[in-house]
Design a protein around this motif. Sequence first.
Motif, PDB file in Angstrom:
ATOM      1  N   ARG A   8      -7.570  -8.508 -13.277  1.00  0.00           N
ATOM      2  CA  ARG A   8      -8.668  -7.402 -13.365  1.00  0.00           C
ATOM      3  C   ARG A   8      -8.550  -7.277 -10.977  1.00  0.00           C
ATOM      4  NH1 ARG A   8     -14.268  -9.544 -15.703  1.00  0.00           N
ATOM      5  NH2 ARG A   8     -14.785  -7.828 -14.715  1.00  0.00           N
ATOM      6  N   LEU A   9      -8.570  -7.879 -11.054  1.00  0.00           N
ATOM      7  CA  LEU A   9      -8.321  -7.906  -9.129  1.00  0.00           C
ATOM      8  C   LEU A   9      -7.174  -6.883  -8.843  1.00  0.00           C
ATOM      9  CD1 LEU A   9      -9.304  -8.577  -6.462  1.00  0.00           C
ATOM     10  CD2 LEU A   9      -7.934 -10.912  -6.443  1.00  0.00           C
ATOM     11  N   VAL A  10      -5.956  -7.345  -9.338  1.00  0.00           N
ATOM     12  CA  VAL A  10      -5.280  -6.380  -9.233  1.00  0.00           C
ATOM     13  C   VAL A  10      -6.078  -4.520  -9.729  1.00  0.00           C
ATOM     14  CG1 VAL A  10      -2.906  -5.438  -9.689  1.00  0.00           C
ATOM     15  CG2 VAL A  10      -3.362  -7.868  -9.122  1.00  0.00           C
ATOM     16  N   ASP A  11      -5.837  -4.574 -10.427  1.00  0.00           N
ATOM     17  CA  ASP A  11      -6.944  -3.653 -10.858  1.00  0.00           C
ATOM     18  C   ASP A  11      -7.498  -2.885 -10.170  1.00  0.00           C
ATOM     19  OD1 ASP A  11      -7.122  -0.932 -13.368  1.00  0.00           O
ATOM     20  OD2 ASP A  11      -8.574  -2.462 -13.453  1.00  0.00           O
ATOM     21  N   SER A  17      -7.076   1.413  -3.424  1.00  0.00           N
ATOM     22  CA  SER A  17      -6.193   2.419  -2.931  1.00  0.00           C
ATOM     23  C   SER A  17      -5.878   4.169  -2.818  1.00  0.00           C
ATOM     24  CB  SER A  17      -4.630   1.581  -3.033  1.00  0.00           C
ATOM     25  OG  SER A  17      -3.698   2.032  -2.301  1.00  0.00           O
ATOM     26  N   PHE A  18      -6.234   3.760  -4.773  1.00  0.00           N
ATOM     27  CA  PHE A  18      -6.283   5.591  -5.137  1.00  0.00           C
ATOM     28  C   PHE A  18      -7.416   6.294  -4.495  1.00  0.00           C
ATOM     29  CE2 PHE A  18      -7.005   8.587  -8.171  1.00  0.00           C
ATOM     30  CZ  PHE A  18      -6.537   8.939  -7.858  1.00  0.00           C
ATOM     31  N   GLN A  19      -8.029   5.269  -4.711  1.00  0.00           N
ATOM     32  CA  GLN A  19      -9.739   6.655  -3.929  1.00  0.00           C
ATOM     33  C   GLN A  19      -9.778   6.410  -2.092  1.00  0.00           C
ATOM     34  OE1 GLN A  19     -12.943   4.051  -5.111  1.00  0.00           O
ATOM     35  NE2 GLN A  19     -12.935   4.741  -7.465  1.00  0.00           N
ATOM     36  N   GLU A  20      -8.648   5.225  -1.650  1.00  0.00           N
ATOM     37  CA  GLU A  20      -8.969   5.296  -0.601  1.00  0.00           C
ATOM     38  C   GLU A  20      -7.683   6.934   0.417  1.00  0.00           C
ATOM     39  OE1 GLU A  20      -7.336   1.685   1.004  1.00  0.00           O
ATOM     40  OE2 GLU A  20      -9.564   0.603   1.417  1.00  0.00           O
TER      41      GLU A  20
END
Length: 76
Positions: A8-11, A17-20
């Motif tokens: 879950r943490l990796v997700d 990262s995608f949002q940034e």
Amino acid sequence: MSNDIEGRLVDLETRLSFQEHTIGELSDALAAARDEEARNSLLLHRALEELKQLRGAMSANPLSADPSAEPPPPHY
């Protein structure tokens, strides 16, 4: 259970990262749009100033704006 939390943490890190990245792209696009708007505003301002000058010149010399005061074309 530890493996589930780690997944879950990796997700979440992946989503963050995608949002940034997406926010960075949107910021760049917004900056480009603002630059274009500033250029367009300047062009419009210049065009309006030229129109005011043309109107002033035409009102100062109204005969030049009257097509009937023009000489006939050379082919007549």
